[in-house]
Design a protein around this motif. Structure first.
Motif, mmCIF file in Angstrom:
data_model
loop_
_atom_site.group_PDB
_atom_site.id
_atom_site.type_symbol
_atom_site.label_atom_id
_atom_site.label_comp_id
_atom_site.label_asym_id
_atom_site.label_seq_id
_atom_site.Cartn_x
_atom_site.Cartn_y
_atom_site.Cartn_z
ATOM 1 N N HIS A 161 37.652 38.589 24.458
ATOM 2 C CA HIS A 161 37.837 37.814 25.683
ATOM 3 C C HIS A 161 38.801 38.526 26.630
ATOM 4 C CE1 HIS A 161 38.920 34.303 28.143
ATOM 5 N NE2 HIS A 161 40.165 34.719 27.956
ATOM 6 N N GLU A 162 39.936 38.984 26.062
ATOM 7 C CA GLU A 162 40.982 39.609 26.885
ATOM 8 C C GLU A 162 40.490 40.881 27.582
ATOM 9 O OE1 GLU A 162 44.537 38.936 27.059
ATOM 10 O OE2 GLU A 162 44.198 36.958 26.180
ATOM 11 N N PHE A 163 39.631 41.647 26.911
ATOM 12 C CA PHE A 163 39.137 42.892 27.508
ATOM 13 C C PHE A 163 37.997 42.616 28.497
ATOM 14 C CE2 PHE A 163 41.049 45.367 23.880
ATOM 15 C CZ PHE A 163 41.880 46.125 24.689
ATOM 16 N N LYS A 164 37.194 41.650 28.146
ATOM 17 C CA LYS A 164 35.999 41.399 28.961
ATOM 18 C C LYS A 164 36.361 40.778 30.312
ATOM 19 C CE LYS A 164 31.785 40.937 26.312
ATOM 20 N NZ LYS A 164 30.908 40.004 25.637
ATOM 21 N N THR A 165 37.309 39.807 30.297
ATOM 22 C CA THR A 165 37.622 39.080 31.537
ATOM 23 C C THR A 165 38.059 40.008 32.677
ATOM 24 O OG1 THR A 165 38.371 37.395 30.021
ATOM 25 C CG2 THR A 165 38.743 36.960 32.351
ATOM 26 N N PRO A 166 39.092 40.862 32.467
ATOM 27 C CA PRO A 166 39.475 41.707 33.605
ATOM 28 C C PRO A 166 38.340 42.626 34.066
ATOM 29 C CG PRO A 166 40.820 42.189 31.675
ATOM 30 C CD PRO A 166 39.916 41.070 31.305
ATOM 31 N N VAL A 167 37.577 43.165 33.111
ATOM 32 C CA VAL A 167 36.493 44.072 33.496
ATOM 33 C C VAL A 167 35.468 43.321 34.351
ATOM 34 C CG1 VAL A 167 34.590 45.479 32.598
ATOM 35 C CG2 VAL A 167 36.801 45.528 31.463
ATOM 36 N N ALA A 168 35.136 42.096 33.918
ATOM 37 C CA ALA A 168 34.155 41.305 34.676
ATOM 38 C C ALA A 168 34.706 40.968 36.061
ATOM 39 C CB ALA A 168 33.849 40.037 33.905
ATOM 40 N N THR A 169 36.002 40.552 36.122
ATOM 41 C CA THR A 169 36.593 40.177 37.421
ATOM 42 C C THR A 169 36.587 41.358 38.377
ATOM 43 O OG1 THR A 169 38.066 38.841 36.069
ATOM 44 C CG2 THR A 169 38.575 38.930 38.409
ATOM 45 N N ILE A 170 36.978 42.531 37.869
ATOM 46 C CA ILE A 170 37.035 43.720 38.741
ATOM 47 C C ILE A 170 35.612 44.071 39.225
ATOM 48 C CG2 ILE A 170 37.604 46.184 38.838
ATOM 49 C CD1 ILE A 170 39.819 45.498 36.716
ATOM 50 N N SER A 171 34.658 43.987 38.328
ATOM 51 C CA SER A 171 33.269 44.313 38.726
ATOM 52 C C SER A 171 32.818 43.396 39.863
ATOM 53 C CB SER A 171 32.308 44.119 37.565
ATOM 54 O OG SER A 171 32.786 44.732 36.449
ATOM 55 N N VAL A 172 33.108 42.070 39.683
ATOM 56 C CA VAL A 172 32.691 41.117 40.725
ATOM 57 C C VAL A 172 33.402 41.428 42.033
ATOM 58 C CG1 VAL A 172 32.767 38.672 41.386
ATOM 59 C CG2 VAL A 172 32.143 39.310 39.058
ATOM 60 N N ALA A 173 34.711 41.736 41.967
ATOM 61 C CA ALA A 173 35.481 42.019 43.188
ATOM 62 C C ALA A 173 34.889 43.239 43.903
ATOM 63 C CB ALA A 173 36.937 42.257 42.837
ATOM 64 N N LEU A 174 34.641 44.317 43.154
ATOM 65 C CA LEU A 174 34.118 45.545 43.763
ATOM 66 C C LEU A 174 32.715 45.305 44.349
ATOM 67 C CD1 LEU A 174 35.276 48.288 41.218
ATOM 68 C CD2 LEU A 174 36.226 47.744 43.462
ATOM 69 N N GLU A 175 31.941 44.531 43.593
ATOM 70 C CA GLU A 175 30.578 44.217 44.064
ATOM 71 C C GLU A 175 30.645 43.454 45.384
ATOM 72 O OE1 GLU A 175 27.373 41.808 41.839
ATOM 73 O OE2 GLU A 175 28.010 43.419 40.479
ATOM 74 N N SER A 176 31.558 42.482 45.441
ATOM 75 C CA SER A 176 31.688 41.668 46.659
ATOM 76 C C SER A 176 32.118 42.531 47.843
ATOM 77 C CB SER A 176 32.709 40.566 46.456
ATOM 78 O OG SER A 176 32.418 39.876 45.283
ATOM 79 N N ILE A 177 33.048 43.481 47.562
ATOM 80 C CA ILE A 177 33.530 44.338 48.656
ATOM 81 C C ILE A 177 32.336 45.078 49.285
ATOM 82 C CG2 ILE A 177 34.957 46.378 49.191
ATOM 83 C CD1 ILE A 177 36.934 45.352 47.036
ATOM 84 N N THR A 178 31.471 45.631 48.432
ATOM 85 C CA THR A 178 30.323 46.386 48.948
ATOM 86 C C THR A 178 29.291 45.423 49.569
ATOM 87 O OG1 THR A 178 30.403 47.084 46.626
ATOM 88 C CG2 THR A 178 29.363 48.603 48.154
ATOM 89 N N LYS A 179 29.026 44.372 48.842
ATOM 90 C CA LYS A 179 27.952 43.477 49.273
ATOM 91 C C LYS A 179 28.245 42.827 50.620
ATOM 92 C CE LYS A 179 25.223 39.757 47.201
ATOM 93 N NZ LYS A 179 25.217 38.852 46.035
ATOM 94 N N TYR A 180 29.510 42.360 50.767
ATOM 95 C CA TYR A 180 29.839 41.631 52.009
ATOM 96 C C TYR A 180 30.561 42.508 53.033
ATOM 97 C CZ TYR A 180 28.700 37.749 48.928
ATOM 98 O OH TYR A 180 28.066 36.928 48.058
ATOM 99 N N GLN A 181 30.476 43.814 52.849
ATOM 100 C CA GLN A 181 31.062 44.765 53.822
ATOM 101 C C GLN A 181 32.501 44.379 54.163
ATOM 102 O OE1 GLN A 181 29.305 47.470 55.538
ATOM 103 N NE2 GLN A 181 27.940 47.190 53.814
ATOM 104 N N LEU A 182 33.308 44.183 53.118
ATOM 105 C CA LEU A 182 34.659 43.649 53.364
ATOM 106 C C LEU A 182 35.607 44.667 54.005
ATOM 107 C CD1 LEU A 182 35.333 41.336 50.305
ATOM 108 C CD2 LEU A 182 34.539 40.745 52.571
#
Ligand SMILES: Nc1ncnc2c1ncn2[C@@H]1O[C@H](COP(=O)(O)OP(=O)(O)OP(=O)(O)O)[C@@H](O)[C@H]1O
Ligand SMILES: [Mg+2]
Length: 484
Positions: free
Chosen positions: A267-288
């Protein structure tokens, strides 16, 4: 081996303890009985030898007697002879001793009188020509010899460890009836030991019987070394079993903690990796890139998650290289206050999310230590992370730093659930998590954070302690040596 320790170890240990204590009890009981029998034999011997010595002293008086005289009157054969005469109780027969002591020789005569007439009257030798002592003189000698006999018995009993509870009774010589005693009748009846009856001079008026009220105490005293060693053995066995049980219990806890750790770790390893992936994806997807404020927010979240990931890796690394942590430490001049500010700033998002606040009360000047910035930052992060995790929403934390010439004192005080006294040492053990509390609030963790913190602080030559009461918040106090 696992099936053995978990299922059979406890009953087996308890059973062996019970069997070993029971065996010792049986053995001690048997020993007690045989020691008591032996003591009774010793007492009998004391009275008979005292009787022989008293008879000898009574005949010998203060004059010098030959070696043969002494040898004869102190011999067991003489005792047997004397007792045979004492027991000679045939109707019409009467036995008596006479003795004459001269400078050249000592004469002892044994007189057996057979009554010529078949009357019931006891045979008497009064019409014969012996020059005996007067009746008054016989009584005087008898009184003197009773005292000698009794003091000889007392002396010998003292050697056996019997100083009190000793009494005696006197029986009339001819009729064998109780004439006097030094204790009341009831005590005489209940006494633990009555010896045989012994004559203590030649012109016997009485027989002496030793009475000992209490023997158990004497036997226990004589057995004191056996009792003590058996007690010591039992204590040592209990102690060994106690440590064995503790070891087994710790091993089981450790095994449980290890398996919890593995599942929590995922859980501890997966959560940060998942959060960072979503954040990076959002940056690209929504042209942040075009929305700097949101971009900053997403970057902060990612940085924070990376820090968490990094800390997790450090904790696991530390676990596998506990002995070598000093080797991987990189020491430099590090301003603790600057480090603290940086950690608090990096956790701002997390603090905002849980509506928590941290009050920093810092010294005006920088506080330097010789330390590893990465590990020390992790330490601060860990303590703040714990406060956020365990104090729940609207946590309030007071962090203070005081510098003196030699030491730097840091205090991390929160308003959380606190840590009960029994757990204050244990929370620093690896994999340890306070039972119940975390499960109730479903707070995830590996139980490695504080263990890591303690390791790092000790590697820096410092110390960490907890001031806390259950329900009243916790205060973690760190003392580090200041850089000179
Ligand atoms: N500030 C605190 N207030 C109350 N309890 C605490 C606090 N800090 C730690 N604890 C208790 O001490 C236990 C050990 O803490 P530790 O930081 O070592 O492990 P964790 O937080 O469970 O896991 P990890 O930090 O490795 O993710 C925790 O499980 C928690 O029960
Ligand atoms: Mg923790």
């Amino acid at each position: 081996m696992k099936w053995f320790s978990s299922r059979y170890a406890y009953p087996l240990i308890v059973l062996s303890l019970v069997v070993s204590i029971a065996l010792q009890a049986v053995w001690l009981r048997q020993l007690f009985v045989s020691q008591k029998d032996q003591l009774k034999k010793d007492l009998e011997r004391v009275v008979s030898t005292s009787a022989i010595h008293t008879i000898y002293a009574s005949i010998a008086g203060s004059g010098k007697r030959g070696d043969r005289f002494k040898e004869f009157f102190l011999s067991p054969q003489w005792l047997q002879m004397r007792q045979a005469f004492d027991d000679l109780k045939i109707n019409g027969v009467h036995s008596k001793f006479h003795y004459g002591l001269g400078s050249d020789s000592s004469v002892v005569q044994i007189e057996i009188v057979f009554n010529n007439h078949s009357t019931k009257k006891e045979a008497s030798a009064t019409d014969l020509r012996w020059n005996d002592e007067s009746p008054g003189e016989v009584v005087r000698i008898d009184n003197r010899d009773i005292k000698t006999m009794d003091s000889t018995v007392s002396r010998q009993l003292a050697r056996l460890g019997i100083n009190q509870s000793k009494q005696y009774a006197l029986y009339g010589y001819g009729k064998d009836t109780l004439t006097s005693m030094t204790i009341p009748q009831s005590a005489y009846n209940t006494a633990a030991y009555h010896s045989g009856k012994y004559s203590y001079n030649l012109k016997s008026m009485h027989k002496y019987r030793l009475i000992v009220n209490e023997l158990n105490g004497v036997v226990i005293y004589q057995m004191r070394y056996y009792l003590f060693s058996s007690l010591l053995m039992t204590l040592l066995t209990c102690l060994v079993f106690y440590f064995l049980l503790k070891l087994i219990r710790n091993q089981r806890l450790y095994a449980d903690a290890k398996s919890t750790f593995t599942s929590n770790m995922t859980h501890e390893f997966k959560t940060p990796v998942a959060t960072i992936s979503v954040a990076l994806e959002s940056i690209t997807k929504y042209q942040l890139v075009n929305d700097p404020e949101k971009l900053q927010n997403y970057l902060d979240i990612s940085r924070h998650e990376l820090q968490r990931l990094n800390l997790m890796i450090e904790k696991v690394l530390n676990l596998s290289q506990e002995e070598e942590t000093s080797n991987i430490m990189h020491e430099e001049l590090y301003d603790v206050q600057a480090g603290l500010k940086q950690v608090v700033a990096s956790m701002q998002v997390q603090l905002d999310n849980s509506k928590s606040t941290i009050h920093l009360s810092l010294a005006n000047e920088p506080c330097f230590v010789n330390g590893d910035p990465l590990h020390l930052t992790n330490v601060f992060y860990n303590l703040i992370d714990n406060a956020i995790k365990y104090a729940g929403p609207q946590m309030e934390m007071q962090i203070s730093c005081q510098c003196s010439a030699n030491n730097i004192t840091l205090s991390f005080k929160d308003n959380g659930p606190g840590i009960a006294g029994v757990y204050q040492e244990k929370v620093f053990d690896r994999f340890f998590r306070i039972p119940g509390v975390n499960d109730r609030h479903n707070v995830k963790g590996s139980g490695l954070g504080l263990h890591y913190v303690k390791q790092i602080i000790s590697k820096h030559g410092g110390s960490i302690s907890i001031k806390s009461e259950q329900g009243r918040g916790s205060n973690f106090i760190i003392i580090l040596p200041a850089a000179v």
